[in-house]
Design a protein around this motif. Structure first.
Motif, short mmCIF file in Angstrom:
data_model
loop_
_atom_site.label_atom_id
_atom_site.label_comp_id
_atom_site.label_asym_id
_atom_site.label_seq_id
_atom_site.Cartn_x
_atom_site.Cartn_y
_atom_site.Cartn_z
N GLU A 20 25.59 -33.94 18.70
CA GLU A 20 26.40 -32.81 19.17
C GLU A 20 25.58 -31.54 19.02
O GLU A 20 24.64 -31.47 18.23
CB GLU A 20 27.68 -32.68 18.35
CG GLU A 20 28.67 -33.78 18.57
CD GLU A 20 29.97 -33.53 17.81
OE1 GLU A 20 29.98 -32.75 16.84
OE2 GLU A 20 30.97 -34.14 18.20
N LEU A 21 25.98 -30.53 19.79
CA LEU A 21 25.29 -29.24 19.75
C LEU A 21 26.31 -28.14 20.00
O LEU A 21 27.12 -28.25 20.92
CB LEU A 21 24.19 -29.19 20.81
CG LEU A 21 23.33 -27.95 20.89
CD1 LEU A 21 22.51 -27.76 19.61
CD2 LEU A 21 22.40 -28.02 22.10
N GLU A 22 26.26 -27.11 19.17
CA GLU A 22 27.11 -25.93 19.39
C GLU A 22 26.28 -24.86 20.06
O GLU A 22 25.15 -24.58 19.65
CB GLU A 22 27.69 -25.44 18.07
CG GLU A 22 28.74 -26.39 17.54
CD GLU A 22 29.64 -25.75 16.50
OE1 GLU A 22 29.98 -24.56 16.65
OE2 GLU A 22 29.99 -26.46 15.56
N LEU A 23 26.85 -24.26 21.11
CA LEU A 23 26.18 -23.24 21.91
C LEU A 23 27.17 -22.14 22.25
O LEU A 23 28.38 -22.37 22.28
CB LEU A 23 25.67 -23.85 23.22
CG LEU A 23 24.59 -24.91 23.13
CD1 LEU A 23 24.52 -25.70 24.42
CD2 LEU A 23 23.25 -24.24 22.85
N PRO A 24 26.66 -20.95 22.59
CA PRO A 24 27.55 -19.90 23.07
C PRO A 24 28.13 -20.27 24.44
O PRO A 24 27.50 -20.99 25.22
CB PRO A 24 26.64 -18.67 23.20
CG PRO A 24 25.39 -19.00 22.46
CD PRO A 24 25.28 -20.48 22.43
N GLU A 25 29.33 -19.79 24.73
CA GLU A 25 29.95 -20.02 26.04
C GLU A 25 28.99 -19.55 27.14
O GLU A 25 28.31 -18.54 27.00
CB GLU A 25 31.26 -19.23 26.15
CG GLU A 25 32.37 -19.76 25.28
CD GLU A 25 32.92 -21.11 25.72
OE1 GLU A 25 32.92 -21.39 26.94
OE2 GLU A 25 33.32 -21.87 24.84
N GLU A 31 18.85 -23.90 28.09
CA GLU A 31 19.06 -23.27 26.79
C GLU A 31 19.39 -24.32 25.73
O GLU A 31 18.96 -24.22 24.58
CB GLU A 31 20.16 -22.22 26.87
CG GLU A 31 19.76 -21.05 27.75
CD GLU A 31 20.94 -20.17 28.16
OE1 GLU A 31 20.69 -18.97 28.33
OE2 GLU A 31 22.07 -20.68 28.31
N ALA A 32 20.14 -25.35 26.12
CA ALA A 32 20.43 -26.44 25.19
C ALA A 32 19.14 -27.17 24.81
O ALA A 32 18.91 -27.46 23.63
CB ALA A 32 21.42 -27.42 25.82
N ARG A 33 18.30 -27.42 25.79
CA ARG A 33 17.01 -28.08 25.50
C ARG A 33 16.18 -27.22 24.56
O ARG A 33 15.61 -27.73 23.59
CB ARG A 33 16.26 -28.34 26.81
CG ARG A 33 14.97 -29.09 26.62
CD ARG A 33 14.33 -29.42 27.95
NE ARG A 33 13.05 -30.09 27.79
CZ ARG A 33 12.30 -30.50 28.80
NH1 ARG A 33 12.70 -30.30 30.04
NH2 ARG A 33 11.15 -31.10 28.57
N LEU A 36 17.48 -27.45 21.05
CA LEU A 36 17.12 -28.72 20.42
C LEU A 36 15.65 -28.74 20.01
O LEU A 36 15.32 -29.19 18.92
CB LEU A 36 17.42 -29.88 21.37
CG LEU A 36 18.91 -30.14 21.61
CD1 LEU A 36 19.11 -31.08 22.80
CD2 LEU A 36 19.56 -30.70 20.36
N ILE A 37 14.77 -28.22 20.86
CA ILE A 37 13.35 -28.15 20.54
C ILE A 37 13.14 -27.34 19.26
O ILE A 37 12.32 -27.69 18.41
CB ILE A 37 12.55 -27.56 21.72
CG1 ILE A 37 12.51 -28.54 22.89
CG2 ILE A 37 11.14 -27.17 21.29
CD1 ILE A 37 12.00 -27.95 24.19
N ALA A 38 13.92 -26.29 19.10
CA ALA A 38 13.81 -25.41 17.93
C ALA A 38 14.19 -26.11 16.63
O ALA A 38 13.86 -25.62 15.54
CB ALA A 38 14.64 -24.15 18.12
N ARG A 39 14.85 -27.25 16.70
CA ARG A 39 15.20 -28.01 15.50
C ARG A 39 13.97 -28.58 14.81
O ARG A 39 14.04 -29.01 13.67
CB ARG A 39 16.15 -29.16 15.84
CG ARG A 39 17.55 -28.74 16.16
CD ARG A 39 18.42 -29.95 16.41
NE ARG A 39 19.81 -29.58 16.57
CZ ARG A 39 20.78 -30.44 16.87
NH1 ARG A 39 20.51 -31.73 17.02
NH2 ARG A 39 22.02 -30.03 17.01
N LEU A 68 26.97 -25.13 31.12
CA LEU A 68 27.70 -26.06 30.27
C LEU A 68 29.07 -25.50 29.90
O LEU A 68 29.25 -24.29 29.84
CB LEU A 68 26.90 -26.30 28.98
CG LEU A 68 25.52 -26.93 29.18
CD1 LEU A 68 24.67 -26.73 27.94
CD2 LEU A 68 25.66 -28.38 29.53
N ALA A 69 30.01 -26.40 29.64
CA ALA A 69 31.35 -26.03 29.20
C ALA A 69 31.71 -26.85 27.96
O ALA A 69 31.14 -27.92 27.73
CB ALA A 69 32.36 -26.28 30.31
#
Length: 83
Positions: A20-25, A31-33, A36-39, A68-69
């Motif tokens: 799972e990933l939490e992101l801003p609306e 941006e999700a990728r 994740l890379i930043a992890r 994304l939603a």
């Protein structure tokens, strides 16, 4: 917002089947990728920008500009080749 992640083929071996990933609306697939890379390892190596990867949003192929939603499923996998 929270999205579900799925990984296939070699990505599944390196990162597991899902997460799972939490992101801003209003975040996009790219941006999700990046998040994740930043992890760090092993995400950094598996999802690196120089690697050719495909993405699917709710089981439909998409590019990194797709928005994304909350509750979406985002999958990453390497391109398929035949032989």
């Amino acid at each position: 917002m929270k999205i579900k992640l799925r990984y296939f083929a070699s990505l599944r071996e390196a990162l597991g089947a899902q997460g799972e990933l939490e992101l801003p609306e209003g975040s996009r697939v790219g941006e999700a990728r990046d998040r994740l890379i930043a992890r760090g390892a092993p995400f950094e190596a598996s999802l690196a920008r120089h690697k050719a990867l495909r993405a699917a949003l709710n089981q439909a192929l998409c590019d990194e500009s797709a928005v994304l939603a909350d509750g979406d499923e985002l999958a990453f996998f390497p391109p398929v080749t035949g032989g």
